[in-house]
Write an enzyme that holds these catalytic residues in place. Structure first.
Site, mmCIF file in Angstrom:
data_model
loop_
_atom_site.group_PDB
_atom_site.id
_atom_site.type_symbol
_atom_site.label_atom_id
_atom_site.label_comp_id
_atom_site.label_asym_id
_atom_site.label_seq_id
_atom_site.Cartn_x
_atom_site.Cartn_y
_atom_site.Cartn_z
ATOM 1 N N TYR A 117 -14.485 1.737 9.908
ATOM 2 C CA TYR A 117 -13.296 2.242 9.526
ATOM 3 C C TYR A 117 -13.560 3.129 8.438
ATOM 4 O O TYR A 117 -14.518 3.152 7.777
ATOM 5 C CB TYR A 117 -12.451 1.197 8.647
ATOM 6 C CG TYR A 117 -11.125 0.901 9.479
ATOM 7 C CD1 TYR A 117 -10.974 0.565 10.525
ATOM 8 C CD2 TYR A 117 -10.133 1.216 8.639
ATOM 9 C CE1 TYR A 117 -9.726 0.658 11.154
ATOM 10 C CE2 TYR A 117 -8.852 1.204 9.164
ATOM 11 C CZ TYR A 117 -8.488 0.963 10.425
ATOM 12 O OH TYR A 117 -7.274 0.786 11.007
ATOM 13 N N ASP A 170 -13.747 -5.043 1.148
ATOM 14 C CA ASP A 170 -14.804 -4.106 1.482
ATOM 15 C C ASP A 170 -15.598 -3.711 0.339
ATOM 16 O O ASP A 170 -16.604 -3.041 0.442
ATOM 17 C CB ASP A 170 -13.975 -2.749 2.164
ATOM 18 C CG ASP A 170 -13.556 -2.930 3.544
ATOM 19 O OD1 ASP A 170 -14.145 -3.833 4.074
ATOM 20 O OD2 ASP A 170 -12.523 -2.461 3.716
HETATM 21 CU CU LIG Z 1 -6.297 -0.957 10.849
#
Ligand SMILES: [Cu+2]
Length: 770
Positions: free
Chosen positions: A462, A374
């Site tokens: 997320y 990320d």
């Molecule tokens: Cu997850």
């Protein structure tokens, strides 16, 4: 007696001063060495770079890849030894510098170059920050910019033109003239199968509330390596379990009735329309539906601090009871706390987030390809607004952040960080001292209060919540909570081998979350050693009854001399007590230490075979362990590695690891390769925590935080002579008195403060250039 009382009070006061006397805390102006760049400084760096005409810079949003543009500007932390010299011995502060990342795309052989620009606030020099030998970031490794996304969106729209009717028939949505029924996409990474490639799989989705959960069943592989977007081509198409060479081929076969078609259910459920004018919510929506057996229709409890905050913020420094620390929010990799002191001593120079990865399995090409790393998606820069009362208590202090990331100006992220003190709901210590005949000798308790520094990263679907938590007894905790939408793909029966069906057309793909932290402890000085304590059972003859054998635990201490020895593998049990020890001793003759206590489920989720295979592949292939990045394989391998501090080893990952995991500029493995001595040295612990996430129906609409948090604690272990929370004035002691009410002894008056109503809820949600 009054005079005597005063005298005693004065002596007590003097003693208190003597006990806590120490070198003055780092003043705010000194902690500036850790401060992120101000808007003025970011602009000064930008203007300085733009004044160099030979760089031929163009705005970041110019819609082409064949341009030179500034991608990232952030503070470049000076060398630790220079910072420590300045903090501890005084003198001139080290030069304040910026790290600037420039994409040079307007040339035959494009490249990425990083510069140090300084001194701030009035820069007049720039020097190249050279990559480590043999580790130049490849052009293909650069993160995707918003300009590239705009071009990708356009390319997808063009490429899928032949599928217009197909999309309308199968989804009711389209890419052309679509108004409220449009398609969108999610791209996955890594982007290819070898270094230098830049070809991404795209998942086409319905652009509705929570579009991550609305795949159309079509995925598409696009090569976007060329700096000329005209040359980008669709290489493959996947639809409902079958591959096609091109959108044209799928369209043709569809017309010929040769495609196994799934006509999607309309995402907006029809029905209750008579009762209400409002449409019933999508399954991917936050809107409430259904009822609890015990309905709640009033607001819940909230925090108050009637006498105001008990912590102090001085710029980027927080002072709280025994604690003081500075912090910054790196646009690249996120939250970093620095110069952490308890009492009068530094216990850590740095504790910081390094990387967050998520490794997926799936039956669709996008599902099986996804290995998100990320930092390559701007982990530190996607720090969107925190809502008071939800993301942090109403009483929190909210702080804005500035990021110069894929932009032409610094962008202000309002309320990106928050600092607050909160009750933990459990006492820090307590005891009821029974007299064993219906009464008590005393009761004593110390309320549990902690200070929290929090930020979040919303990496597309997320949301990570990042906490650093400070307890009054010298314990510090780092914690990550995972929430937000799951990364999901189109449901096919074969997909059930890799996940869970979450809705009619939706599969939640299994994945492993791993987070990497850097922990640069300085336990009573920079020279530390690493040792572990374990229990060893001893079988002896019972000395007071020689006919009997006795099994009892003994302490087993292990010292670690070399880096490779202190690189723990997931398959071996990690010793329970991981200690960073100073050569200095506490009053009782024990080495003053801090204990690292890891809270992670990662060790349960990394099967043996996987790692063995990795190791074998690695041995065979030499430098590169197959299609995985070093970082990923290393994170998989080591829950803990201890290395000697090196200025060239301050980050375990980089913004480039995601898009070229095969030949990244930062190779964590090399930190361990030289196998340096780690006895009585400046040590750094690299901690991996994580968990296996098998999505389940309750991940709809979002993954919830309970049970989805991992982290570690740093706990004093013989560091002090007694519990340092004794300095807290929060304890309450109750003494029974014969024939009278109990005597309640406290050190902070039970003041009746105003129960202030917090400000009305507000949320802005924009992040704009300044
Ligand atoms: Cu997850």
């Amino acid at each position: 007696t009054l005079a005597l009382g005063w005298a005693i009070a004065t002596i007590l006061a003097l003693q208190t001063v003597a006990a806590t006397k120490c070198t003055p805390r780092t003043l705010h102006h000194k902690a500036r060495v850790f401060e992120d760049l101000s808007a003025q400084e970011l602009k000064a760096v930008r203007n300085f770079l733009w004044s160099h005409k030979e760089l031929r810079l163009e705005p970041s949003r110019t819609p082409t890849m064949a341009k030179n543009s500034v991608f990232l500007i952030e503070m470049l932390l000076p060398k630790k030894q220079h910072v420590l010299k300045f903090l501890d011995k005084g003198g001139r502060p080290p030069a304040r510098e910026a790290r600037a990342v420039i994409f040079f795309g307007a040339q035959e052989h494009p490249n990425i170059t990083e510069f140090a620009v300084g001194p701030l606030p009035w820069p007049y020099y720039m020097r190249e920050l050279p990559p480590k030998p043999g580790h130049q970031a490849t052009w293909a490794s650069r993160p995707i910019s918003s300009a590239e996304y705009a071009l990708l969106g356009h390319a997808l729209k063009e490429a899928t033109k032949p599928l217009h009717q197909f999309f309308l028939d199968t989804t009711g949505f389209s890419y052309q003239d679509c108004h409220s029924r449009c398609l969108t996409f999610t791209d996955v990474a890594p982007r290819g199968l070898a270094s230098g490639e830049r070809r991404s799989w795209f998942i086409l989705q319905l652009f509705v509330e929570g579009y991550f959960l609305h795949p159309t069943g079509l995925e598409l592989l696009l090569d976007h390596r060329s700096t000329n977007a005209q040359n980008w081509t669709v290489e493959r198409v996947w639809y409902n379990g079958k591959f096609y060479r091109s959108p044209e081929e799928l369209a043709r076969k569809y017309e010929d009735g040769e495609v196994d078609v799934v006509v999607l259910e309309d995402p907006s459920p029809k029905g209750k329309s008579e009762k209400s004018t409002e449409e019933p919510p999508l399954f991917s929506s936050y809107k409430p539906r259904g009822d609890f057996p015990t309905p709640i229709n009033v607001t819940g409890p909230r925090l108050v601090q009637p006498q105001g905050p008990r912590y102090r913020l001085e710029g980027n420094t927080v002072l709280y009871g025994g604690w003081s620390f500075s912090f910054r929010l790196r646009s690249s990799s996120g939250l970093q706390v620095l110069n952490v002191h308890f009492g009068c001593e530094r216990v850590a120079y740095e504790v910081s987030v390094q990387e967050a990865v998520a490794l997926y399995g799936g039956h669709t090409p996008a599902g099986m390809q996804t290995k998100y790393i990320d930092v390559g998606w701007g982990l530190g820069s996607v720090t969107h607004e925190l809502a008071p009362g939800i993301d942090c208590p109403d009483t929190a202090t909210f702080l804005d952040a500035l990021h110069y990331y894929d932009a032409d100006d610094p962008v202000r992220y309002p309320r990106a960080l928050c600092v607050f003190e909160m009750p933990t709901g459990v006492p820090l210590r307590r005891h009821f001292n029974s007299n064993f005949s219906g009464g008590f000798n005393f009761y004593a308790g110390l309320q549990g209060q902690v200070l929290v520094l929090r930020t979040t990263s919303t990496v597309y679907n997320y949301d990570y919540i990042w906490d650093f938590i400070f307890y009054p007894n010298g314990v510090m905790e780092a914690k990550m909570h995972a929430t937000g939408y799951v990364h999901a793909t189109f449901y096919t029966p074969e997909g059930l081998r890799h996940g869970t069906r979450l809705h009619t057309h939706l599969l939640g793909n299994m994945h492993t979350h791993l987070v990497h932290y850097r922990v640069d402890l300085d336990v009573a000085g920079t020279k530390n050693s690493f040792q572990t304590l374990q229990m060893k059972l001893e079988n002896i003859t019972n000395p007071w009854s020689p006919r009997h054998q006795l099994v009892q635990p003994t302490l087993e201490q292990t010292s670690y001399h070399r880096e490779r020895q202190a690189a723990f593998r997931f398959r071996q049990p990690l010793p329970k007590y991981l200690l960073f020890a100073s050569p200095r001793e506490n009053r009782w003759g024990h080495k003053r230490s801090y204990r690292l206590q890891i809270h992670s489920m990662a060790d349960q989720v990394l099967p043996l075979g996987w790692q063995e295979e990795q190791a074998i592949t690695w041995a065979r292939a030499g430098r590169f362990p197959g299609p995985q990045s070093h970082l990923v394989s290393l994170l998989r391998r080591y829950p803990l590695a201890v290395t000697k501090y090196r200025e060239s080893e301050v980050c375990s990952s980089s913004i480039y690891n995601q898009n070229d995991p095969w030949d990244p500029p930062v190779v964590f493995e090399e930190f361990l390769k030289n196998n340096e001595n780690i006895e009585n040295e400046d040590l750094v612990a690299w901690v991996t925590v994580g968990f296996l996430h098998i999505p389940h129906s309750e991940d709809i609409p979002n993954t919830a935080t309970p049970g989805n948090s991992v982290g570690f604690l740093l706990r004093p272990f013989n560091f002090f002579d007694e519990d340092p929370s004794l300095a807290s004035r929060d304890p309450v002691i109750v003494w029974p008195r014969d024939g009278g009410p109990n005597y309640v002894q406290r050190w902070i008056p039970e003041e009746e403060g105003d129960c202030l109503m917090p400000d009305p809820f507000s949320y802005n949600g924009t992040y704009r250039p300044v």
